[in-house]
Scaffold this active site. Sequence first.
Site, PDB file in Angstrom:
ATOM      1  N   SER A  62      -3.310 -46.942 -36.950  1.00 18.36           N
ATOM      2  CA  SER A  62      -3.932 -48.223 -37.282  1.00 18.36           C
ATOM      3  C   SER A  62      -3.871 -49.204 -36.107  1.00 18.36           C
ATOM      4  CB  SER A  62      -3.242 -48.849 -38.493  1.00 18.36           C
ATOM      5  OG  SER A  62      -3.301 -47.972 -39.584  1.00 18.36           O
TER       6      SER A  62
HETATM    7  N1  SAH Z   1       0.344 -45.262 -40.672  1.00 17.14           N
HETATM    8  C1  SAH Z   1      -0.408 -44.233 -40.002  1.00 17.14           C
HETATM    9  C2  SAH Z   1      -1.798 -44.168 -40.582  1.00 17.14           C
HETATM   10  C3  SAH Z   1      -2.378 -42.818 -40.478  1.00 17.14           C
HETATM   11  S1  SAH Z   1      -3.957 -42.669 -41.220  1.00 17.14           S
HETATM   12  C4  SAH Z   1      -0.467 -44.508 -38.515  1.00 17.14           C
HETATM   13  O1  SAH Z   1      -0.575 -45.681 -38.130  1.00 17.14           O
HETATM   14  O2  SAH Z   1      -0.463 -43.556 -37.745  1.00 17.14           O
HETATM   15  C5  SAH Z   1      -3.546 -42.389 -42.921  1.00 17.14           C
HETATM   16  C6  SAH Z   1      -2.696 -41.198 -43.208  1.00 17.14           C
HETATM   17  O3  SAH Z   1      -2.598 -41.070 -44.631  1.00 17.14           O
HETATM   18  C7  SAH Z   1      -3.260 -39.862 -42.715  1.00 17.14           C
HETATM   19  O4  SAH Z   1      -2.295 -39.220 -41.942  1.00 17.14           O
HETATM   20  C8  SAH Z   1      -3.544 -39.100 -44.004  1.00 17.14           C
HETATM   21  O5  SAH Z   1      -3.371 -37.717 -43.895  1.00 17.14           O
HETATM   22  C9  SAH Z   1      -2.543 -39.707 -44.963  1.00 17.14           C
HETATM   23  N2  SAH Z   1      -2.816 -39.546 -46.372  1.00 17.14           N
HETATM   24  C10 SAH Z   1      -3.996 -39.678 -47.020  1.00 17.14           C
HETATM   25  N3  SAH Z   1      -3.838 -39.450 -48.332  1.00 17.14           N
HETATM   26  C11 SAH Z   1      -2.512 -39.184 -48.538  1.00 17.14           C
HETATM   27  C12 SAH Z   1      -1.733 -38.875 -49.676  1.00 17.14           C
HETATM   28  N4  SAH Z   1      -2.232 -38.792 -50.906  1.00 17.14           N
HETATM   29  N5  SAH Z   1      -0.399 -38.674 -49.502  1.00 17.14           N
HETATM   30  C13 SAH Z   1       0.163 -38.742 -48.271  1.00 17.14           C
HETATM   31  N6  SAH Z   1      -0.533 -39.025 -47.154  1.00 17.14           N
HETATM   32  C14 SAH Z   1      -1.853 -39.242 -47.274  1.00 17.14           C
END
Ligand code: SAH
Length: 221
Positions: A62
């Site tokens: 993000s």
């Molecule tokens: N906070 C992270 C954001 C990554 S993007 C950063 O800044 O790097 C969002 C993430 O949520 C992805 O890795 C995706 O695989 C995960 N995600 C989506 N749905 C999910 C779920 N139901 N349970 C766990 N993770 C999930």
Amino acid sequence: MNHYDAARYRMVKDQLVARGISDERVLDAMRKVPRHLFVEEALREQAYGDHALPIGEDQTISQPYMVACMTEALGLRGDEKVLEIGTGSGYQTAVLAELASRVVTIERIVGFIPKVWKILEELNYRHVVIHLSDGTYGWKDESPFDAIMVTAGAPDIPSSLTDQLKVGGRLVIPVGNRMDQVLKKVEKASDGLAITTLTPCVFVPLIGALGWKEEGEERMI
Ligand code: SAH
């Protein structure tokens, strides 16, 4: 101070302080966590830019301002147990680890987990645990939580998550459609939930039982 440190201090001043982030603990945490180590080597020079970046598997780390905004909304003081859903690069996890006494983070894509585990260990965040699971169910074994953060966009606020929040606890979650959302803050009181809208945002979809279906899933059945 190397050039990454200088870029990080500039990021905090120009992107966070200038836009109104004022919680000194959040600003200190983001001055400290080496964001460039959470992206692949080819993208390191861009790590302190004012934007999200790809981290593989169609997912993103993000934008720094969004990380700050969501973290500030949790109002952490140091002794909290926090649940994060959507570990991704692990950057937000590290910021939370700077600010709370325990962090439970859940990711559904197995490929991210070894990388995150390695870097969090190298940076010495020993009070973090990572689970491979559908985070829309939360993590009952360690509930209730003082704070919960969802870093993927949800169609609705999953009741499993508000159920796992302590009275007095706070949840932040992007809610909307698959393309864009608004950041919602939920505060749990003994007599119910108070929900406020913070800011428009764009997150990858939250995929799971209480989230969105996987792209193309309907056609596969
Ligand atoms: N906070 C992270 C954001 C990554 S993007 C950063 O800044 O790097 C969002 C993430 O949520 C992805 O890795 C995706 O695989 C995960 N995600 C989506 N749905 C999910 C779920 N139901 N349970 C766990 N993770 C999930």
